[in-house]
Design an enzyme around this catalytic site. Sequence first.
Site, mmCIF file in Angstrom:
data_model
loop_
_atom_site.group_PDB
_atom_site.id
_atom_site.type_symbol
_atom_site.label_atom_id
_atom_site.label_comp_id
_atom_site.label_asym_id
_atom_site.label_seq_id
_atom_site.Cartn_x
_atom_site.Cartn_y
_atom_site.Cartn_z
ATOM 1 N N ASN A 106 0.845 -1.189 0.000
ATOM 2 C CA ASN A 106 0.000 0.000 0.000
ATOM 3 C C ASN A 106 0.892 1.254 0.000
ATOM 4 O O ASN A 106 1.720 1.423 0.902
ATOM 5 C CB ASN A 106 -0.890 -0.059 1.255
ATOM 6 N N HIS A 137 -5.578 3.672 -1.496
ATOM 7 C CA HIS A 137 -6.909 3.982 -0.958
ATOM 8 C C HIS A 137 -7.266 5.411 -1.342
ATOM 9 O O HIS A 137 -6.656 6.359 -0.853
ATOM 10 C CB HIS A 137 -6.857 3.817 0.562
ATOM 11 N N GLY A 170 1.309 -1.523 4.316
ATOM 12 C CA GLY A 170 1.661 -0.189 3.865
ATOM 13 C C GLY A 170 2.502 0.607 4.835
ATOM 14 O O GLY A 170 3.690 0.824 4.632
ATOM 15 N N ARG A 215 -7.081 12.646 1.390
ATOM 16 C CA ARG A 215 -6.003 13.087 2.287
ATOM 17 C C ARG A 215 -4.636 12.569 1.848
ATOM 18 O O ARG A 215 -3.628 13.138 2.185
ATOM 19 C CB ARG A 215 -6.293 12.665 3.724
ATOM 20 N N HIS A 216 -4.596 11.427 1.149
ATOM 21 C CA HIS A 216 -3.293 10.980 0.626
ATOM 22 C C HIS A 216 -3.386 10.744 -0.885
ATOM 23 O O HIS A 216 -2.976 11.594 -1.665
ATOM 24 C CB HIS A 216 -2.690 9.812 1.423
ATOM 25 N N ARG A 254 3.665 18.675 2.065
ATOM 26 C CA ARG A 254 4.270 19.884 1.514
ATOM 27 C C ARG A 254 3.477 20.470 0.339
ATOM 28 O O ARG A 254 3.799 21.523 -0.160
ATOM 29 C CB ARG A 254 5.701 19.572 1.046
ATOM 30 N N ASP A 278 -0.135 4.459 0.050
ATOM 31 C CA ASP A 278 -0.838 5.668 0.519
ATOM 32 C C ASP A 278 0.088 6.660 1.216
ATOM 33 O O ASP A 278 -0.030 7.877 1.038
ATOM 34 C CB ASP A 278 -1.919 5.309 1.553
ATOM 35 N N HIS A 279 0.979 6.110 2.058
ATOM 36 C CA HIS A 279 1.715 7.040 2.918
ATOM 37 C C HIS A 279 2.905 7.705 2.237
ATOM 38 O O HIS A 279 3.475 8.644 2.785
ATOM 39 C CB HIS A 279 2.048 6.366 4.245
ATOM 40 N N ARG A 289 -9.441 8.059 -0.617
ATOM 41 C CA ARG A 289 -10.421 8.435 0.414
ATOM 42 C C ARG A 289 -11.311 9.560 -0.069
ATOM 43 O O ARG A 289 -10.916 10.367 -0.908
ATOM 44 C CB ARG A 289 -9.692 8.883 1.683
ATOM 45 N N THR A 347 -8.195 3.120 8.600
ATOM 46 C CA THR A 347 -9.409 2.312 8.592
ATOM 47 C C THR A 347 -9.508 1.539 9.905
ATOM 48 O O THR A 347 -8.729 0.631 10.159
ATOM 49 C CB THR A 347 -9.368 1.334 7.394
ATOM 50 N N GLU A 393 -8.535 0.523 -3.054
ATOM 51 C CA GLU A 393 -9.246 0.474 -1.777
ATOM 52 C C GLU A 393 -10.154 1.692 -1.695
ATOM 53 O O GLU A 393 -9.731 2.812 -2.007
ATOM 54 C CB GLU A 393 -8.189 0.514 -0.670
ATOM 55 N N HIS A 415 -3.386 -4.931 7.761
ATOM 56 C CA HIS A 415 -3.511 -3.773 8.650
ATOM 57 C C HIS A 415 -2.581 -3.933 9.842
ATOM 58 O O HIS A 415 -2.714 -4.859 10.624
ATOM 59 C CB HIS A 415 -4.933 -3.523 9.144
ATOM 60 N N GLY A 416 -1.621 -3.003 9.901
ATOM 61 C CA GLY A 416 -0.718 -2.955 11.051
ATOM 62 C C GLY A 416 0.406 -3.976 11.038
ATOM 63 O O GLY A 416 1.118 -4.107 12.029
ATOM 64 N N GLU A 441 -10.779 -9.637 2.961
ATOM 65 C CA GLU A 441 -9.513 -9.277 3.590
ATOM 66 C C GLU A 441 -9.775 -9.191 5.084
ATOM 67 O O GLU A 441 -10.625 -8.410 5.535
ATOM 68 C CB GLU A 441 -8.975 -7.948 3.047
HETATM 69 N N1 PXP Z 1 -5.653 -3.396 4.137
HETATM 70 C C1 PXP Z 1 -6.624 -2.481 4.267
HETATM 71 C C2 PXP Z 1 -7.996 -2.845 3.832
HETATM 72 C C3 PXP Z 1 -6.349 -1.198 4.770
HETATM 73 O O1 PXP Z 1 -7.348 -0.301 4.941
HETATM 74 C C4 PXP Z 1 -5.019 -0.871 5.089
HETATM 75 C C5 PXP Z 1 -4.695 0.521 5.547
HETATM 76 O O2 PXP Z 1 -4.914 1.429 4.524
HETATM 77 C C6 PXP Z 1 -4.040 -1.841 4.900
HETATM 78 C C7 PXP Z 1 -4.386 -3.106 4.457
HETATM 79 C C8 PXP Z 1 -2.608 -1.565 5.197
HETATM 80 O O3 PXP Z 1 -2.454 -1.290 6.547
HETATM 81 P P1 PXP Z 1 -1.078 -0.724 7.059
HETATM 82 O O4 PXP Z 1 -0.852 0.571 6.389
HETATM 83 O O5 PXP Z 1 -1.292 -0.605 8.537
HETATM 84 O O6 PXP Z 1 -0.020 -1.752 6.707
#
Ligand code: PXP
Length: 261
Positions: A12, A48, A221, A54-55, A23, A14-15, A50, A106, A75, A199-200, A156
């Site tokens: 992922n 994702h 991510g 935001r990202h 910036r 996103d970040h 959103r 999320t 996503e 996630h995480g 998922e």
């Molecule tokens: N899967 C889903 C559905 C998510 O919403 C996220 C966070 O955007 C992730 C995976 C990835 O999570 P993380 O960024 O904590 O690794």
Amino acid sequence: MQAIRPIRLGVNVDHVATVRNARGGALPDPVRAALLVQQAGADGITAHLREDRRHIRDLDMERLKAEISIPLNFEMAATDEMIAIARRIRPHACCLVPEKREERTTEGGLDAAGQGAELGPRIALLKEVGIRVSLFVAADAAQIQAARDLGADIVELHTGAWCEARAEARAAEAQAEFARIAAAAREAHGLGLEVHAGHGLDYESAVLAAAIPGVVELNIGHFLVGEAIFVGLEAAVRRMREAMDRGRALAARGVADGAAA
Ligand code: PXP
């Protein structure tokens, strides 16, 4: 024992966009990150879009679809706006997630069981144009059954609560959460759903998650983008792949279930 299939890594990005947007310019470019991640051996890219942008932004999604050659997992919340964008961009898959404006990330799983009336037609609209549909759900039998009944291809499983319990050294809770995820993976696999998790996750939890029978993809991510600051994105992705392969080897030896905390 179930046959153990290789496990895929979805990254992922996103970040990378979060840092860019801090910036307001064009750098760092999440599409460049996605191309690097692809080169490092990832099997898919997740982003994702959103509601509040935001990202990731609309143009990022379009460029990701055009420029990467591995599957794009879009996503999104199951809103009319997002369904229309996804139908235009045509990613490989859409992962439907709950979205709250004020949340940092999320937070929970989608209520597939309670929101079937709204989700069903939207899932059908995505499938109609050949997009695979994944529902991000808690490790809960009712949600998994509902996902199947709604025509989802994939669930998922939300690993956030497990990862948090691990990070805070709440060992008994971590053990219980892991057992729930493993049971949910079994259940979903048995219903014919493809099973992903995410996630995480970090290197250590990814070893364990990759060892869960039935799970064929992990989406990761935030940890990887953070690691990239120290070791570079390619190295972080390669190390994550190695961690997951180690987990898969554990699964092949049938030692996943006891390894939670
Ligand atoms: N899967 C889903 C559905 C998510 O919403 C996220 C966070 O955007 C992730 C995976 C990835 O999570 P993380 O960024 O904590 O690794």
